[in-house]
Design a protein around this motif. Structure first.
Motif, PDB file in Angstrom:
ATOM      1  N   PHE A 164     -10.951  10.843   0.276  1.00  0.00           N
ATOM      2  CA  PHE A 164     -12.073  11.757   0.507  1.00  0.00           C
ATOM      3  C   PHE A 164     -11.594  13.104   1.029  1.00  0.00           C
ATOM      4  CE2 PHE A 164     -13.626   7.445   0.773  1.00  0.00           C
ATOM      5  CZ  PHE A 164     -14.771   7.484   0.006  1.00  0.00           C
ATOM      6  N   LEU A 165     -10.452  13.110   1.722  1.00  0.00           N
ATOM      7  CA  LEU A 165      -9.851  14.368   2.156  1.00  0.00           C
ATOM      8  C   LEU A 165      -9.342  15.138   0.947  1.00  0.00           C
ATOM      9  CD1 LEU A 165      -8.792  16.174   4.505  1.00  0.00           C
ATOM     10  CD2 LEU A 165      -6.671  14.837   4.391  1.00  0.00           C
ATOM     11  N   GLU A 166      -8.664  14.434   0.052  1.00  0.00           N
ATOM     12  CA  GLU A 166      -8.095  15.078  -1.129  1.00  0.00           C
ATOM     13  C   GLU A 166      -9.174  15.580  -2.083  1.00  0.00           C
ATOM     14  OE1 GLU A 166      -5.641  11.936  -2.537  1.00  0.00           O
ATOM     15  OE2 GLU A 166      -4.092  12.225  -1.000  1.00  0.00           O
ATOM     16  N   SER A 167     -10.322  14.892  -2.117  1.00  0.00           N
ATOM     17  CA  SER A 167     -11.419  15.326  -2.992  1.00  0.00           C
ATOM     18  C   SER A 167     -12.233  16.462  -2.388  1.00  0.00           C
ATOM     19  CB  SER A 167     -12.351  14.149  -3.293  1.00  0.00           C
ATOM     20  OG  SER A 167     -13.013  13.712  -2.109  1.00  0.00           O
ATOM     21  N   GLY A 168     -11.972  16.772  -1.123  1.00  0.00           N
ATOM     22  CA  GLY A 168     -12.684  17.861  -0.463  1.00  0.00           C
ATOM     23  C   GLY A 168     -14.020  17.468   0.131  1.00  0.00           C
ATOM     24  N   ASP A 169     -14.307  16.164   0.200  1.00  0.00           N
ATOM     25  CA  ASP A 169     -15.594  15.716   0.747  1.00  0.00           C
ATOM     26  C   ASP A 169     -15.635  15.762   2.267  1.00  0.00           C
ATOM     27  OD1 ASP A 169     -16.985  15.011  -1.694  1.00  0.00           O
ATOM     28  OD2 ASP A 169     -15.573  13.352  -1.885  1.00  0.00           O
ATOM     29  N   ILE A 170     -14.468  15.658   2.902  1.00  0.00           N
ATOM     30  CA  ILE A 170     -14.424  15.627   4.365  1.00  0.00           C
ATOM     31  C   ILE A 170     -13.342  16.555   4.884  1.00  0.00           C
ATOM     32  CG2 ILE A 170     -15.216  13.221   4.418  1.00  0.00           C
ATOM     33  CD1 ILE A 170     -12.277  12.461   5.169  1.00  0.00           C
ATOM     34  N   ARG A 171     -13.406  16.802   6.184  1.00  0.00           N
ATOM     35  CA  ARG A 171     -12.338  17.476   6.909  1.00  0.00           C
ATOM     36  C   ARG A 171     -11.922  16.569   8.057  1.00  0.00           C
ATOM     37  NH1 ARG A 171     -14.159  21.166   9.750  1.00  0.00           N
ATOM     38  NH2 ARG A 171     -16.352  21.271   9.122  1.00  0.00           N
ATOM     39  N   GLU A 178       2.478  13.458  17.361  1.00  0.00           N
ATOM     40  CA  GLU A 178       2.745  14.764  16.765  1.00  0.00           C
ATOM     41  C   GLU A 178       2.215  14.764  15.334  1.00  0.00           C
ATOM     42  OE1 GLU A 178       7.345  13.795  15.463  1.00  0.00           O
ATOM     43  OE2 GLU A 178       6.950  14.807  17.362  1.00  0.00           O
ATOM     44  N   ARG A 179       2.156  15.931  14.728  1.00  0.00           N
ATOM     45  CA  ARG A 179       1.642  16.015  13.363  1.00  0.00           C
ATOM     46  C   ARG A 179       2.494  15.189  12.412  1.00  0.00           C
ATOM     47  NH1 ARG A 179      -1.259  21.737  11.904  1.00  0.00           N
ATOM     48  NH2 ARG A 179      -2.126  22.189  13.991  1.00  0.00           N
ATOM     49  N   LEU A 180       1.826  14.568  11.433  1.00  0.00           N
ATOM     50  CA  LEU A 180       2.526  13.715  10.483  1.00  0.00           C
ATOM     51  C   LEU A 180       3.201  14.582   9.424  1.00  0.00           C
ATOM     52  CD1 LEU A 180      -0.121  10.876   9.948  1.00  0.00           C
ATOM     53  CD2 LEU A 180       1.694  11.032  11.661  1.00  0.00           C
ATOM     54  N   SER A 181       4.414  14.193   9.058  1.00  0.00           N
ATOM     55  CA  SER A 181       5.175  14.985   8.088  1.00  0.00           C
ATOM     56  C   SER A 181       4.474  15.052   6.742  1.00  0.00           C
ATOM     57  CB  SER A 181       6.575  14.387   7.911  1.00  0.00           C
ATOM     58  OG  SER A 181       6.495  13.038   7.459  1.00  0.00           O
ATOM     59  N   GLY A 182       3.762  13.992   6.383  1.00  0.00           N
ATOM     60  CA  GLY A 182       3.067  13.992   5.100  1.00  0.00           C
ATOM     61  C   GLY A 182       1.765  14.757   5.110  1.00  0.00           C
ATOM     62  N   HIS A 183       1.254  15.081   6.303  1.00  0.00           N
ATOM     63  CA  HIS A 183      -0.024  15.802   6.427  1.00  0.00           C
ATOM     64  C   HIS A 183       0.076  16.810   7.574  1.00  0.00           C
ATOM     65  CE1 HIS A 183      -1.838  12.919   3.652  1.00  0.00           C
ATOM     66  NE2 HIS A 183      -1.182  12.000   4.315  1.00  0.00           N
ATOM     67  N   PRO A 184       0.941  17.800   7.425  1.00  0.00           N
ATOM     68  CA  PRO A 184       1.209  18.737   8.524  1.00  0.00           C
ATOM     69  C   PRO A 184       0.030  19.641   8.877  1.00  0.00           C
ATOM     70  CG  PRO A 184       2.265  19.479   6.496  1.00  0.00           C
ATOM     71  CD  PRO A 184       1.741  18.109   6.221  1.00  0.00           C
ATOM     72  N   ASP A 185      -0.989  19.709   8.010  1.00  0.00           N
ATOM     73  CA  ASP A 185      -2.131  20.574   8.292  1.00  0.00           C
ATOM     74  C   ASP A 185      -3.163  19.925   9.208  1.00  0.00           C
ATOM     75  OD1 ASP A 185      -1.036  22.526   6.665  1.00  0.00           O
ATOM     76  OD2 ASP A 185      -2.112  21.854   4.868  1.00  0.00           O
ATOM     77  N   ALA A 234       6.751   1.825  -0.512  1.00  0.00           N
ATOM     78  CA  ALA A 234       6.248   3.059  -1.120  1.00  0.00           C
ATOM     79  C   ALA A 234       4.727   3.085  -1.103  1.00  0.00           C
ATOM     80  CB  ALA A 234       6.764   3.185  -2.549  1.00  0.00           C
ATOM     81  N   ASP A 235       4.105   1.926  -1.317  1.00  0.00           N
ATOM     82  CA  ASP A 235       2.652   1.828  -1.277  1.00  0.00           C
ATOM     83  C   ASP A 235       2.139   2.136   0.126  1.00  0.00           C
ATOM     84  OD1 ASP A 235      -0.077   1.038  -1.574  1.00  0.00           O
ATOM     85  OD2 ASP A 235       0.495  -0.293  -3.206  1.00  0.00           O
ATOM     86  N   LEU A 236       2.798   1.576   1.149  1.00  0.00           N
ATOM     87  CA  LEU A 236       2.407   1.864   2.528  1.00  0.00           C
ATOM     88  C   LEU A 236       2.536   3.359   2.839  1.00  0.00           C
ATOM     89  CD1 LEU A 236       3.912  -1.022   4.728  1.00  0.00           C
ATOM     90  CD2 LEU A 236       1.658  -0.881   3.641  1.00  0.00           C
ATOM     91  N   LYS A 237       3.636   3.941   2.395  1.00  0.00           N
ATOM     92  CA  LYS A 237       3.867   5.359   2.658  1.00  0.00           C
ATOM     93  C   LYS A 237       2.790   6.223   2.016  1.00  0.00           C
ATOM     94  CE  LYS A 237       7.386   8.990   2.375  1.00  0.00           C
ATOM     95  NZ  LYS A 237       8.782   9.324   1.928  1.00  0.00           N
ATOM     96  N   ALA A 238       2.384   5.858   0.801  1.00  0.00           N
ATOM     97  CA  ALA A 238       1.337   6.616   0.107  1.00  0.00           C
ATOM     98  C   ALA A 238       0.009   6.537   0.856  1.00  0.00           C
ATOM     99  CB  ALA A 238       1.167   6.083  -1.313  1.00  0.00           C
ATOM    100  N   ALA A 239      -0.183   5.437   1.596  1.00  0.00           N
ATOM    101  CA  ALA A 239      -1.411   5.261   2.372  1.00  0.00           C
ATOM    102  C   ALA A 239      -1.257   5.749   3.809  1.00  0.00           C
ATOM    103  CB  ALA A 239      -1.813   3.791   2.374  1.00  0.00           C
ATOM    104  N   SER A 240      -0.144   6.422   4.103  1.00  0.00           N
ATOM    105  CA  SER A 240       0.157   6.941   5.445  1.00  0.00           C
ATOM    106  C   SER A 240       0.230   5.834   6.489  1.00  0.00           C
ATOM    107  CB  SER A 240      -0.884   7.995   5.860  1.00  0.00           C
ATOM    108  OG  SER A 240      -0.783   9.128   5.044  1.00  0.00           O
ATOM    109  N   ILE A 241       0.753   4.674   6.066  1.00  0.00           N
ATOM    110  CA  ILE A 241       0.970   3.554   6.982  1.00  0.00           C
ATOM    111  C   ILE A 241       2.470   3.460   7.264  1.00  0.00           C
ATOM    112  CG2 ILE A 241       0.770   1.066   7.293  1.00  0.00           C
ATOM    113  CD1 ILE A 241      -1.648   1.123   5.443  1.00  0.00           C
ATOM    114  N   GLU A 242       2.811   3.487   8.546  1.00  0.00           N
ATOM    115  CA  GLU A 242       4.212   3.447   8.943  1.00  0.00           C
ATOM    116  C   GLU A 242       4.689   2.004   9.070  1.00  0.00           C
ATOM    117  OE1 GLU A 242       6.051   6.228   9.356  1.00  0.00           O
ATOM    118  OE2 GLU A 242       4.295   7.414   8.787  1.00  0.00           O
TER     119      GLU A 242
END
Length: 327
Positions: A218-225, A233-240, A288-296
């Motif tokens: 939903f973040l990638e589709s622009g539906d939410i912020r 600290e900020r996540l390397s995959g989502h620094p914004d 790789a699947d976990l990483k794509a879902a931002s699961i450490e």
């Protein structure tokens, strides 16, 4: 002695001479994973990802059935497992921090750590606070200011019951913001992360407390912020995405992902599932699947998992008393 008698006696002798492991070997048949929520949430993700990789990697011969069983913040599934299928060797169940939180707070009636057999954690992710893309709230500070002025002014959705981990996270933020009675927050409980997101997008609530993996699409589709991630600290995959900590709220919200199974299952079945899940986590494709879902990665198996479950239950019980959820 007849041939039949001689053959039977020989068979018994051969069985006795087999190695213990050969006699005790367990093989899963018609395996099932219960997700204690509707499709779309974190528990559903655990089951569907586990089912896929256990089968794809040849760790089980039969495709695993995934069953969604929502209700009571996971309590319906928990009661089903402990009361009706306590000796089922072929059943595993999705679990997370919310599971241990509900046991700690007595939400699952009569439940203790020993009510189930804790299999594993295989990942952890950080909680996040999101708003609709068109929300008047541009930052976590604005949400907290509104809550400080009137704790009931901001409806916050979560995919867990009252007192669950999705509820605890905004309570901790409010506590850090100086809200005197954090139990007055307007928290709206849904049966899973997918339904909670629907509540946010429909406008029935103003914010969402959940885990990052549930929000990414939903973040990638622009539906939410996403106004805050509850990480150190900020996540390397989502620094914004800003952390709550950098906005003045020193709150960390990590949610483990894992599985349990019936306490009355055989020792052989428990060992089989522990080993299968541990082998699954060693797969590059699974990681790789976990990483794509931002699961450490966050792994606990066997005795380590049992000890970890005990610690998290005690920690949540202590925290829940501190913020007034339980006495």
């Amino acid at each position: 002695m007849t041939f039949k008698t001689t053959f039977a006696a020989a068979a018994v002798l051969m069985t006795a001479l087999l190695p213990v492991g050969a006699q005790a070997e367990f093989k899963a048949e018609n395996p099932q994973c219960i997700a204690p929520s509707n499709p779309g949430g974190g528990w559903d993700y655990i089951c569907r990802t586990t089912a896929k990789y256990l089968f794809d990697l040849g760790l089980i011969d039969d495709a695993m059935q995934v069953t969604n069983m929502s209700g009571g913040g996971g309590g319906v599934a928990f009661a089903h497992v402990t009361k009706e299928r306590n000796e089922d060797n072929n059943l595993i169940v999705a679990a997370s921090m919310s599971t241990s939180a509900r046991i700690a707070q007595g939400i699952y009636e009569g439940a203790t750590k020993e009510s189930v057999h804790w299999l594993a954690t295989f990942g952890a992710e950080y909680g996040a606070i999101a708003v609709d893309a068109d929300s008047e709230y541009q930052s976590l500070n604005q949400i907290m200011d509104a809550i400080k002025a009137d704790p009931r002014s901001v409806g916050i959705a979560g995919g867990s019951s009252v007192g669950g981990y999705d509820h605890i996270k905004p309570m901790l933020l409010a506590q850090a913001a100086g809200v005197e009675d954090v139990t007055k927050l307007k928290y709206v409980a849904f049966s899973g992360g997918g339904e909670a997101m629907t509540g946010l997008l429909s406008g029935s609530v103003q914010a969402l407390s959940g885990d990052l993996s549930e929000m990414l699409g939903f973040l990638e589709s622009g539906d939410i912020r996403i106004v805050a991630i509850l990480s150190p600290e900020r996540l390397s995959g989502h620094p914004d995405i800003p952390t709550a900590k950098e906005q003045g709220y020193d709150v960390i919200g990590a949610n483990w992902r894992g599985l349990y199974m019936p306490a009355g299952a055989s020792d052989e079945a428990k060992e089989f599932w522990k080993n299968a899940i541990q082998t699954m986590t060693e797969s590059d494709a699974f990681q790789a699947d976990l990483k794509a879902a931002s699961i450490e990665p966050f792994n606990n198996f066997g005795a380590d998992m049992d000890a970890y479950a005990a610690k998290t239950i005690e920690d949540v019980r202590t925290l829940s008393k501190e913020i007034g959820i339980i006495q």
